[in-house]
Scaffold this motif. Structure first.
Motif, PDB file in Angstrom:
ATOM      1  N   LEU A 149      -5.396   0.420   0.242  1.00  0.00           N
ATOM      2  CA  LEU A 149      -5.694  -0.792   1.012  1.00  0.00           C
ATOM      3  C   LEU A 149      -4.765  -0.958   2.204  1.00  0.00           C
ATOM      4  N   ALA A 150      -3.490  -0.653   2.051  1.00  0.00           N
ATOM      5  CA  ALA A 150      -2.544  -0.812   3.165  1.00  0.00           C
ATOM      6  C   ALA A 150      -2.911   0.114   4.324  1.00  0.00           C
ATOM      7  N   HIS A 196     -12.218  -3.333  -0.194  1.00  0.00           N
ATOM      8  CA  HIS A 196     -11.923  -3.637  -1.587  1.00  0.00           C
ATOM      9  C   HIS A 196     -11.075  -2.537  -2.198  1.00  0.00           C
ATOM     10  N   THR A 197     -10.170  -2.947  -3.071  1.00  0.00           N
ATOM     11  CA  THR A 197      -9.461  -2.015  -3.930  1.00  0.00           C
ATOM     12  C   THR A 197      -9.546  -2.598  -5.339  1.00  0.00           C
ATOM     13  N   HIS A 198      -9.937  -1.786  -6.303  1.00  0.00           N
ATOM     14  CA  HIS A 198     -10.208  -2.254  -7.666  1.00  0.00           C
ATOM     15  C   HIS A 198      -9.023  -1.994  -8.581  1.00  0.00           C
ATOM     16  N   GLU A 244      -9.289 -11.164  -5.924  1.00  0.00           N
ATOM     17  CA  GLU A 244     -10.503 -11.865  -6.320  1.00  0.00           C
ATOM     18  C   GLU A 244     -10.206 -12.652  -7.592  1.00  0.00           C
ATOM     19  N   GLU A 245     -10.886 -13.762  -7.788  1.00  0.00           N
ATOM     20  CA  GLU A 245     -10.587 -14.704  -8.866  1.00  0.00           C
ATOM     21  C   GLU A 245     -10.496 -14.058 -10.249  1.00  0.00           C
ATOM     22  N   SER A 246     -11.362 -13.101 -10.548  1.00  0.00           N
ATOM     23  CA  SER A 246     -11.358 -12.461 -11.871  1.00  0.00           C
ATOM     24  C   SER A 246     -10.212 -11.468 -12.028  1.00  0.00           C
ATOM     25  N   GLY A 247      -9.599 -11.052 -10.912  1.00  0.00           N
ATOM     26  CA  GLY A 247      -8.541 -10.056 -10.955  1.00  0.00           C
ATOM     27  C   GLY A 247      -9.054  -8.628 -10.962  1.00  0.00           C
ATOM     28  N   ALA A 248     -10.373  -8.444 -10.828  1.00  0.00           N
ATOM     29  CA  ALA A 248     -10.967  -7.101 -10.874  1.00  0.00           C
ATOM     30  C   ALA A 248     -10.746  -6.323  -9.582  1.00  0.00           C
ATOM     31  N   TYR A 249     -10.523  -7.033  -8.484  1.00  0.00           N
ATOM     32  CA  TYR A 249     -10.295  -6.336  -7.218  1.00  0.00           C
ATOM     33  C   TYR A 249      -9.557  -7.224  -6.234  1.00  0.00           C
ATOM     34  N   HIS A 250      -8.983  -6.594  -5.232  1.00  0.00           N
ATOM     35  CA  HIS A 250      -8.341  -7.278  -4.105  1.00  0.00           C
ATOM     36  C   HIS A 250      -9.215  -6.992  -2.890  1.00  0.00           C
ATOM     37  N   HIS A 251      -9.362  -7.993  -2.040  1.00  0.00           N
ATOM     38  CA  HIS A 251     -10.151  -7.738  -0.835  1.00  0.00           C
ATOM     39  C   HIS A 251      -9.479  -8.295   0.406  1.00  0.00           C
TER      40      HIS A 251
END
Length: 131
Positions: free
Chosen positions: A16-17, A58-60, A37-44
């Protein structure tokens, strides 16, 4: 009834960086959203593009299959950004300025485009429909 326009495109990236820095330079902008993301499944990280379209990186948190992008595999072939024919030359120069390899302008009966790839080899294109 008219089919609705795309609101956003989201791609999964390996680092992601690295991808955020690359897209910051390409878009000449910072993400308007950069969060887990709210569920913690990915960062966007999400960019606001012209016309109201959002473009997300996205990174999962869970590991994926580990294979790199290949447009010949079932799924995404490429993402194209809309231009006018008059803008193609300036975007070719901009990609050159950024050191991004590209195909140069290719013309076809259905339009003209410049193809290039991001750090994960995801196929991208600047595309102008025929005049």
């Amino acid at each position: 009834m008219t089919f609705p326009a795309l609101t956003h495109v989201a791609i999964t990236v390996s680092d992601l960086a690295v991808s955020t820095a690359w897209y910051n330079r390409l878009f000449d902008a910072e993400p308007v959203l950069d969060e887990d993301e709210e569920s913690g499944a990915y960062h966007h990280a999400v960019y606001a593009l012209g016309g109201g379209t959002l473009f997300g990186l996205h990174t999962h948190t869970a590991d994926g299959p580990g294979e790199g992008f290949d447009e010949r595999r079932v799924g995404l072939d490429h993402v194209a950004f809309a231009l006018s024919r008059d803008e193609l030359e300036s975007w070719t120069a901009r990609l050159d300025e950024l050191g991004v390899p590209h195909t140069g302008i290719k013309h076809a009966h259905y339009g003209s485009g410049i193809s290039f790839r991001d750090p994960d080899n995801i196929a991208l294109e600047f595309f102008a429909p025929p005049a």
